[in-house]
Design an enzyme around this catalytic site. Structure first.
Site, mmCIF file in Angstrom:
data_model
loop_
_atom_site.group_PDB
_atom_site.id
_atom_site.type_symbol
_atom_site.label_atom_id
_atom_site.label_comp_id
_atom_site.label_asym_id
_atom_site.label_seq_id
_atom_site.Cartn_x
_atom_site.Cartn_y
_atom_site.Cartn_z
ATOM 1 N N CYS A 180 -8.559 -0.905 4.248
ATOM 2 C CA CYS A 180 -9.020 -2.086 4.973
ATOM 3 C C CYS A 180 -10.010 -1.635 6.038
ATOM 4 C CB CYS A 180 -7.849 -2.830 5.606
ATOM 5 S SG CYS A 180 -8.367 -4.209 6.637
ATOM 6 N N HIS A 240 0.858 -1.184 0.000
ATOM 7 C CA HIS A 240 0.000 0.000 0.000
ATOM 8 C C HIS A 240 0.894 1.234 0.000
ATOM 9 C CE1 HIS A 240 -4.178 -1.581 0.884
ATOM 10 N NE2 HIS A 240 -3.435 -2.669 0.951
HETATM 11 MG MG MG Z 1 -4.565 -4.583 1.055
#
Ligand code: MG
Length: 305
Positions: A246, A215
């Protein structure tokens, strides 16, 4: 063309696992319809993505955006040659993914206790114990099993995760003979030296393909890709538009953007098979569906030359 950089042998070809339909959309507040998800998946396939994480088989009450997992899998184009994966957090999810026709099961193990409890509803050891049944079911169904270690680079609740903890979990995963092993920087805290260290350690444990899930939360995502390439990693997750996050990791933001990754790989002479213009062309459509601009950089800056 040689992809050797500074004398380091890098893969000449990498595989991108496109995660926009799953990791990209799961955290979006605006509901994206199954029609739109299927349209997105088909467009990604047309752009040259050969592995697409289509959906996740999780509790729809906890992740409402993925409640249409079965419908999406039933409607994707099976003639496109794409390998479709379904993410599972437990044996029930893996069984659902197999039944729905997923070519690949991505099972998520976790490197930190608190994230495991929050994301998976049980601890690290229980999640690893469940892998036995998941692996057996996946193997008997003839599907591909990728196992990913979440929070391998750090946990939003428990903080730093030691390399020894990660390698211990990887060893326990390898006991179940997966087809691929992934390390995920779930909250985007990893740095390149850590990538070099962790993927190097995994490479000493196994010759299986290693998969990186980065990320770009703190802008280290692409430096991490470079370090992973140098470590010989040849499978990278990315999300069109750089969408992602998330639901169970506070302040988690986007995956590395597929178009930014393809731009970098193209420039380095590393083949991915993905058409840059086609994948970058999805940004405006994506922004319209999620109701906000996407974080990928290429859509703002344009390709070069
Ligand atoms: Mg992820």
């Amino acid at each position: 063309m040689s992809a050797a950089v500074n004398g380091t042998a890098m893969p000449r070809r990498v595989t991108i696992v496109e995660v926009a339909p799953r990791d990209g959309l799961q955290n979006e507040k605006q509901h994206v319809s199954a029609d739109d998800k299927v349209e997105l998946i088909d467009a990604l396939a047309a752009a040259g993505l050969t592995r697409i994480e289509a959906t996740s088989f999780v509790n729809p009450k906890r992740v409402p955006q993925m409640a249409d997992a079965d419908e999406v899998m039933a409607r994707v184009d099976r003639g496109s040659g794409v390998s479709y994966s379904g993410l599972a957090l437990n044996p029930k999810g893996a069984e659902r993914a197999i039944t729905a026709g997923c070519d690949e099961i991505t099972y998520v193990a976790v490197a930190s206790e608190t994230f495991s409890q929050r994301n998976q509803g049980r601890g690290v050891d229980a999640v690893l114990a469940d892998l036995a049944g998941v692996a057996a079911a996946t193997r008997s169904a003839g599907r591909f099993l990728s196992v990913c270690v979440a929070t391998a680079f750090g946990c939003p609740f428990d903080g730093r995760v030691s390399a020894e903890t990660v390698t211990d979990i990887v060893k326990r995963i390898l006991d179940h003979e997966p087809d691929e092993i992934g390390l995920a920087d779930t909250i985007g805290v990893g740095v390149p030296s850590q990538v070099t260290d962790l993927f190097g350690r995994v490479g000493e444990l196994t010759a299986l393909p290693r998969r990186a899930h980065f990320h770009n939360t703190r802008n280290t995502g692409f430096a991490n890709v470079y370090a992973a390439l140098q470590a010989g990693v040849s499978v990278f997750d990315s999300s069109a538009g750089g969408l992602g996050g998330c639901p169970f990791a506070p302040r988690a933001t986007g995956n590395i953007a597929t178009e930014d990754l393809v731009y970098m790989l193209d420039g380095m002479g590393i083949a991915s098979g993905v058409d840059l213009a086609q994948v970058a062309g999805l940004d405006a459509w994506l922004a319209g569906k999620v109701g906000h601009a996407v974080p990928g950089q290429l859509g703002k800056a344009g390709a070069f030359p």
